[in-house]
Design a protein around this motif. Structure first.
Motif, short mmCIF file in Angstrom:
data_model
loop_
_atom_site.label_atom_id
_atom_site.label_comp_id
_atom_site.label_asym_id
_atom_site.label_seq_id
_atom_site.Cartn_x
_atom_site.Cartn_y
_atom_site.Cartn_z
N GLU A 29 39.19 36.37 -23.76
CA GLU A 29 39.69 37.51 -22.98
C GLU A 29 38.55 38.32 -22.40
N GLU A 30 37.46 38.47 -23.16
CA GLU A 30 36.28 39.20 -22.69
C GLU A 30 35.13 38.21 -22.61
N GLU A 31 34.07 38.57 -21.88
CA GLU A 31 32.93 37.66 -21.81
C GLU A 31 32.42 37.38 -23.22
N THR A 32 32.28 36.11 -23.52
CA THR A 32 31.88 35.66 -24.84
C THR A 32 30.70 34.70 -24.69
N SER A 33 29.71 34.86 -25.54
CA SER A 33 28.53 33.99 -25.52
C SER A 33 28.66 33.00 -26.67
N ILE A 34 28.44 31.72 -26.35
CA ILE A 34 28.58 30.67 -27.34
C ILE A 34 27.36 29.77 -27.35
N LEU A 35 27.17 29.09 -28.47
CA LEU A 35 26.16 28.05 -28.62
C LEU A 35 26.90 26.76 -28.88
N LEU A 36 26.48 25.69 -28.22
CA LEU A 36 27.11 24.39 -28.39
C LEU A 36 26.07 23.39 -28.86
N LEU A 37 26.48 22.45 -29.68
CA LEU A 37 25.63 21.36 -30.12
C LEU A 37 26.41 20.08 -29.88
N GLU A 38 25.88 19.24 -28.99
CA GLU A 38 26.55 17.99 -28.67
C GLU A 38 25.53 17.01 -28.08
N PRO A 39 25.83 15.71 -28.10
CA PRO A 39 24.87 14.73 -27.61
C PRO A 39 24.47 14.99 -26.15
N THR A 40 23.22 14.70 -25.85
CA THR A 40 22.72 14.82 -24.49
C THR A 40 23.61 14.01 -23.55
N GLY A 41 23.97 14.60 -22.43
CA GLY A 41 24.76 13.91 -21.42
C GLY A 41 26.25 14.12 -21.52
N VAL A 42 26.73 14.82 -22.54
CA VAL A 42 28.17 15.07 -22.66
C VAL A 42 28.61 15.96 -21.50
N VAL A 43 29.70 15.59 -20.85
CA VAL A 43 30.26 16.35 -19.74
C VAL A 43 31.14 17.46 -20.30
N ASN A 44 30.97 18.68 -19.78
CA ASN A 44 31.68 19.84 -20.34
C ASN A 44 33.19 19.71 -20.29
N THR A 45 33.72 19.02 -19.28
CA THR A 45 35.17 18.87 -19.16
C THR A 45 35.68 17.56 -19.76
N GLY A 46 34.81 16.85 -20.47
CA GLY A 46 35.23 15.62 -21.13
C GLY A 46 35.92 14.67 -20.19
N ASN A 47 37.12 14.24 -20.57
CA ASN A 47 37.88 13.27 -19.79
C ASN A 47 38.67 13.91 -18.65
N ALA A 48 38.68 15.24 -18.56
CA ALA A 48 39.54 15.93 -17.58
C ALA A 48 38.94 15.97 -16.18
N GLY A 49 37.61 16.09 -16.08
CA GLY A 49 36.99 16.22 -14.77
C GLY A 49 37.46 17.49 -14.07
N GLY A 50 37.34 17.52 -12.75
CA GLY A 50 37.85 18.64 -11.97
C GLY A 50 36.78 19.65 -11.59
N PRO A 51 37.22 20.74 -10.96
CA PRO A 51 36.29 21.71 -10.39
C PRO A 51 35.45 22.49 -11.41
N MET A 52 35.83 22.50 -12.68
CA MET A 52 35.04 23.23 -13.68
C MET A 52 33.94 22.36 -14.29
#
Length: 129
Positions: A96-119
């Protein structure tokens, strides 16, 4: 000689890294561990439902609050809390409000996974100050 014998590893200040960009839903690489990227992002609003078929994903809240939606129910995260989304599990993040996050995932992982699209945005290295 190995790198560890010739160089001191850099110290990364997460708050400083987050202060160096404003774009939301755009991950910035701030480090690496083996074949994994350590990334930060600022998020607000709702992301797309997606899965990562080949990897788990760690989401750690630095500031704000993050909802991780699963088909089975929601997980609410406060600063200092994290969840590991298992590979192949459909999920959607929201804040709901701006939130800062840290992610840990393998190099090359696409943020939208299998969904694709404008994001869909490739993670970028954090620019030097």
């Amino acid at each position: 000689m190995t790198v560890s014998e010739t160089a001191v590893p850099p110290v990364v200040n997460i708050a400083d890294a987050l202060g160096r960009f404003t774009e939301q839903w755009a991950q910035r690489r701030i480090g690496g561990v083996n074949d994994y990227d350590v990334k930060v992002a600022k998020v607000q609003g709702e992301f797309v439902w997606h899965t990562h078929d080949d990897t788990d994903e760690l989401l750690l809240v630095i500031s704000g609050r993050l909802t991780v939606r699963f088909r089975a129910g929601d997980v609410e995260l406060a600063p200092g809390e994290f969840v590991v989304v298992p590979r192949g599990v459909e999920h959607c993040t929201a804040a709901e409000e701006e939130t800062s996050i840290l992610l840990l995932e393998p190099t090359g992982v696409v943020n939208t996974g299998n969904a694709g699209g404008p994001m869909t945005k490739a993670a970028r290295a954090l620019e030097s100050s």
